[in-house]
Write an enzyme that holds these catalytic residues in place. Structure first.
Site, PDB file in Angstrom:
ATOM      1  N   PRO A 103       0.825  -1.211   0.000  1.00  0.00           N
ATOM      2  CA  PRO A 103       0.000   0.000   0.000  1.00  0.00           C
ATOM      3  C   PRO A 103       0.859   1.262   0.000  1.00  0.00           C
ATOM      4  CG  PRO A 103      -0.737  -1.554   1.680  1.00  0.00           C
ATOM      5  CD  PRO A 103       0.562  -2.070   1.174  1.00  0.00           C
ATOM      6  N   GLU A 104       0.413   2.269  -0.767  1.00  0.00           N
ATOM      7  CA  GLU A 104       1.118   3.551  -0.753  1.00  0.00           C
ATOM      8  C   GLU A 104       0.559   4.411   0.379  1.00  0.00           C
ATOM      9  OE1 GLU A 104       2.467   5.188  -4.353  1.00  0.00           O
ATOM     10  OE2 GLU A 104       2.238   3.335  -5.494  1.00  0.00           O
ATOM     11  N   LYS A 117       4.458   5.033   5.077  1.00  0.00           N
ATOM     12  CA  LYS A 117       3.807   3.734   5.025  1.00  0.00           C
ATOM     13  C   LYS A 117       3.719   3.081   6.404  1.00  0.00           C
ATOM     14  CE  LYS A 117       5.288   3.027   0.250  1.00  0.00           C
ATOM     15  NZ  LYS A 117       5.944   2.141  -0.726  1.00  0.00           N
ATOM     16  N   ARG A 143      14.066   8.790  10.837  1.00  0.00           N
ATOM     17  CA  ARG A 143      14.704   8.097   9.711  1.00  0.00           C
ATOM     18  C   ARG A 143      13.863   8.146   8.433  1.00  0.00           C
ATOM     19  NH1 ARG A 143      13.309   3.004  12.619  1.00  0.00           N
ATOM     20  NH2 ARG A 143      11.844   1.800  11.331  1.00  0.00           N
ATOM     21  N   ARG A 166      12.774  -2.767  -9.159  1.00  0.00           N
ATOM     22  CA  ARG A 166      11.357  -2.468  -9.385  1.00  0.00           C
ATOM     23  C   ARG A 166      11.111  -2.235 -10.860  1.00  0.00           C
ATOM     24  NH1 ARG A 166       9.332  -0.040  -4.726  1.00  0.00           N
ATOM     25  NH2 ARG A 166       7.271  -0.337  -5.667  1.00  0.00           N
TER      26      ARG A 166
END
Length: 269
Positions: A2-3, A52, A121, A258
């Protein structure tokens, strides 16, 4: 995976279901039994999404951190929870609602310093009011890494996945392999503003639509997109199909493991 807009929608949904309630927690699967015992009987103060990552903030300064990863999924309902089906990592329940979590990459309890370290981070999240795009550009402007790879790096920008990255680069007319340091300040400002707009739209609608009105199916007389991800897009998962603007076949390549999609004409740079 999921974005970011999906995680923000989940945070809002879970706050609607449980904020202010004392919850019963259990781990039918058993892998989060100790954490569930720590949460059970505690009030959920509120929820938060950062990129996320989903955070449930409970009383007594304890936070549930969930990262869904590729396979994680939430289900919820009203009334009495059903018998657990499958590998339920965590079940939360109030007198009115229940919530099940299956298959997450991360499901853990964090202390306040650990929550701060998690935020530190991550790059700025375009859907957060406290986002600082200057922090992202400081990384991008001195990097020779391809721009698409930088935008997919959650330590640079948090919440962006392959759909948002490929589409925002198409809309900006920028090649995904362009070195980050070649992006001008004006180019970054425009890119960030468009990313914010696209992600806010996805947050409101629950799906990712990136095509401008002039290129919608009804405007162009073309069939609507049929894809499990939904939404009208320019290049994502359209390899070999004609570009909606110039007609050139959409290209596909590999970057940081990707699939990458772009129009070699519209994004010639």
């Amino acid at each position: 995976m999921p974005e970011g807009h999906t995680i923000h929608r989940l945070a809002a949904r879970h706050a609607e279901l449980f904020a202010g309630d004392k919850l019963h927690a259990a781990s039918p699967q058993g892998r989060f039994a100790e954490g569930a015992a720590r949460l059970s009987g505690t009030v959920l103060d509120g929820t938060e999404a950062y990129g996320k990552h989903l955070l449930h903030h409970f009383a007594d300064e304890v936070t549930l951190h969930v990262h869904l990863g590729l396979y994680g999924k939430f289900t919820d309902g009203s009334g009495t929870p059903p018998e657990p089906v499958g590998q339920v990592r965590l079940r939360l329940a109030s007198d009115r609602h229940w919530l099940d979590l299956r298959g997450p990459t991360a499901c853990e309890l964090l202390t306040p310093p650990e929550v701060d370290a998690l935020r530190a981070r991550l790059g700025p999240d375009p859907l957060r009011a406290d986002a600082d795009p200057e922090r992202a550009y400081a990384r991008i402007s001195r990097s020779s890494t391809p721009l698409a790879a930088l935008l997919l790096d959650q330590s640079v920008v948090a919440g962006t996945g392959l759909i948002f990255v490929t589409e925002v680069l198409f809309r900006a007319g920028l090649p995904p392999t362009m070195p980050g340091r070649a992006l001008t300040r004006a180019g970054w400002d425009a890119l960030w503003a468009d990313l914010v707009a696209l992600m806010r739209l996805a947050l409101a609608q629950g799906r990712i639509d990136t095509v401008r009105d002039a290129h919608l199916p009804e405007a162009m007389g073309r069939p609507a997109r049929v894809d499990r991800h939904g939404g009208e897009v320019y290049v994502y998962r359209r390899a070999g199909d004609p570009c909606h603007i110039c007609g050139t076949a959409v290209s596909r390549g590999d970057l940081v493991g990707r699939n990458l999609y772009w129009c070699p004409t519209c994004q010639a740079g």
